[in-house]
Write an enzyme that holds these catalytic residues in place. Structure first.
Site, PDB file in Angstrom:
ATOM      1  N   SER A 217       0.862  -1.186   0.000  1.00 28.12           N
ATOM      2  CA  SER A 217       0.000   0.000   0.000  1.00 28.12           C
ATOM      3  C   SER A 217       0.898   1.236   0.000  1.00 28.12           C
ATOM      4  O   SER A 217       2.083   1.141  -0.356  1.00 28.12           O
ATOM      5  CB  SER A 217      -0.907  -0.026   1.235  1.00 28.12           C
ATOM      6  OG  SER A 217      -1.884   0.973   1.148  1.00 28.12           O
ATOM      7  N   ASN A 218       0.388   2.380   0.386  1.00 25.39           N
ATOM      8  CA  ASN A 218       1.187   3.608   0.448  1.00 25.39           C
ATOM      9  C   ASN A 218       0.689   4.439   1.620  1.00 25.39           C
ATOM     10  O   ASN A 218      -0.353   4.143   2.206  1.00 25.39           O
ATOM     11  CB  ASN A 218       1.096   4.364  -0.887  1.00 25.39           C
ATOM     12  CG  ASN A 218      -0.333   4.706  -1.225  1.00 25.39           C
ATOM     13  OD1 ASN A 218      -0.963   5.492  -0.541  1.00 25.39           O
ATOM     14  ND2 ASN A 218      -0.867   4.084  -2.274  1.00 25.39           N
ATOM     15  N   PRO A 219       1.420   5.513   1.978  1.00 26.12           N
ATOM     16  CA  PRO A 219       1.072   6.233   3.222  1.00 26.12           C
ATOM     17  C   PRO A 219      -0.096   7.228   3.112  1.00 26.12           C
ATOM     18  O   PRO A 219      -0.313   8.009   4.037  1.00 26.12           O
ATOM     19  CB  PRO A 219       2.363   7.010   3.562  1.00 26.12           C
ATOM     20  CG  PRO A 219       3.332   6.721   2.491  1.00 26.12           C
ATOM     21  CD  PRO A 219       2.639   6.048   1.373  1.00 26.12           C
TER      22      PRO A 219
END
Ligand code: CTP
Length: 405
Positions: A217-219
């Site tokens: 995923s990503n932040p």
């Protein structure tokens, strides 16, 4: 604060804070608003309708059925739709203090007094200022009820911490009249330049599952997209928000759809894009997704290393650009190098009307912050904005959307 020409319906329910509403009515009158007051029968035990009538310069309504004997002939014809007339008259309905009981009745759709009947027949924004004892306020049933009113589109003014009528100290004290007045003025003076527009916004990250329990995923926290949804809703648009997994509260009156993966987001966007005037893709969709997805947990025994193959996930924004039908399309570009050039390339290749460029390396921009530093680029112009809150950025994006041809 100028409220000349605005019509405010003030609803008072039976709580000790009812006496403070005299000050609130005065603030509205001083700002030039026209005020009518309605009270529940129990509110009369806490503050005098005579005082409120004098302050508002209008008759105060308490009973659901009017005393027909006291009405002039010309008014008698209206008696059956009395509460409806009040509901339709108002530009804003403020219910303060709103007791636990009235909140619960409003959620259940009960109309056994004039105030509730007016609430269900009004078409204007509603501002609710709860006030009650801390234990009542924190009770899960009350929490659920307040959440339900918020999801209906009513604006809630959270109570404050302080001394309560019970003698205890805690949360549940009605917001001060000045705060209620400020919130009311904000709503009454809000721009409604997106009225009638249908807007679709995406927000947050997506999760691409490698196996049952692991994902990439990503932040992204979803803040930027949620602020765009909130700003558009406040400016009168009807807003659908498709979001990946985030821990943010749904803005008042916004229809929220939760998704997890890029594929789910793609399918949800496709089934919600019809009849939209504007689509804003602010989600941080994962570009890669595992080529093979296992439905079970991969065990590590016997293996020193793992290699996974990834394939590109569908570029939702490009799809929307290719299939464009009737909507304006706004995308985001997260770039750390050659920002302007790369963003312009995306603007053209993805057939966008505008692109919002930001660089997560800049202080106060990018993932998770409350502020952002963006450049708005359309086919004819580029405009770098200074650091501002994400809500302000959202409004600037919407201002520019209204100028797009
Ligand atoms: N986007 C999308 N679908 C994807 C990936 C991105 O719709 N699978 C959208 C994002 O919501 C954003 C825009 O595309 O509005 C640009 O995202 P960004 O990550 O900056 O660019 P990419 O097109 O993914 O290209 P690159 O990562 O190579 O810069």
């Amino acid at each position: 604060m100028e409220l000349r020409g605005k019509k405010v319906l003030v609803g008072i329910t039976g709580g000790i804070a009812a006496y403070k509403i005299c000050a609130l009515v005065r603030l509205f009158i001083k700002a030039g608003a026209e005020v009518r007051v309605v009270m529940t029968p129990s509110a009369v035990s806490f503050v005098s309708p005579v005082t409120l009538s004098a302050l508002s310069k209008n008759e105060v309504i308490i009973n659901l059925l009017p005393d027909t004997g006291s009405l002039q002939n010309s008014e008698k014809v209206e008696t059956s739709t009395w509460h409806v007339n009040y509901g339709l008259w108002a530009d804003l309905f403020v219910i303060a203090p709103a007791t636990c009981n009235t909140i619960a009745k409003a959620v259940a759709g009960i109309c056994d007094n004039f105030l509730l009947a007016a609430l269900f027949s009004c078409r204007c924004p509603v501002l609710i200022s709860p006030a009650m004892d801390e234990d009542m306020y924190k009770h899960p049933v009350t929490r659920r009820n307040i959440q339900a009113l918020s999801e209906t589109g009513y604006k809630i003014i959270d109570p404050e911490y302080g001394e309560l009528a019970s003698g205890l100290t805690g949360e549940g004290r009605m917001a001060e009249p000045e705060r209620i007045f400020e919130e009311a003025a904000k709503i009454l003076n809000a721009r409604k330049d997106l009225e009638g527009k249908k807007v679709l916004v995406t927000a947050g990250p997506t999760r691409e599952f490698i196996d049952k329990v692991r994902y990439i995923s990503n932040p992204s926290t979803g803040k930027m997209g949620f602020e765009i949804a909130r700003a558009a809703q406040e400016r009168g648009a009807s807003v659908t928000l498709i979001t990946g997994p985030v821990s943010l509260e749904t803005p008042n009156g916004v229809k929220r759809i939760d998704v997890m993966t890029s594929d789910e987001m793609f399918r949800s966007v496709k089934s919600n894009k019809r009849n939209k005037d504007l689509i804003v893709m602010s989600a941080a969709v994962e570009d890669f997704t595992p080529a093979m997805k296992t439905g079970f947990k991969i065990k590590k025994e016997g293996s020193k290393e793992f290699t996974f193959d990834f394939v590109l996930s569908v570029d939702i924004l490009s799809h929307l650009g290719k299939e464009k039908s009737g909507y304006k399309l706004i995308g985001f570009a997260v770039e750390t190098n050659d920002g302007i050039a790369n963003a312009k390339k995306k603007l053209i290749s993805k057939k966008l009307d505008m692109i919002v460029l930001n660089n997560p390396d800049e202080e106060g921009a990018g993932f998770g912050t409350d502020t952002n530093i963006v450049t708005l680029i359309d086919r004819k112009s580029e405009q770098r904005l200074p650091k501002m809150t994400k809500f302000e950025v959202a409004n600037r994006i919407l201002d520019k959307y209204l100028l797009l041809k």
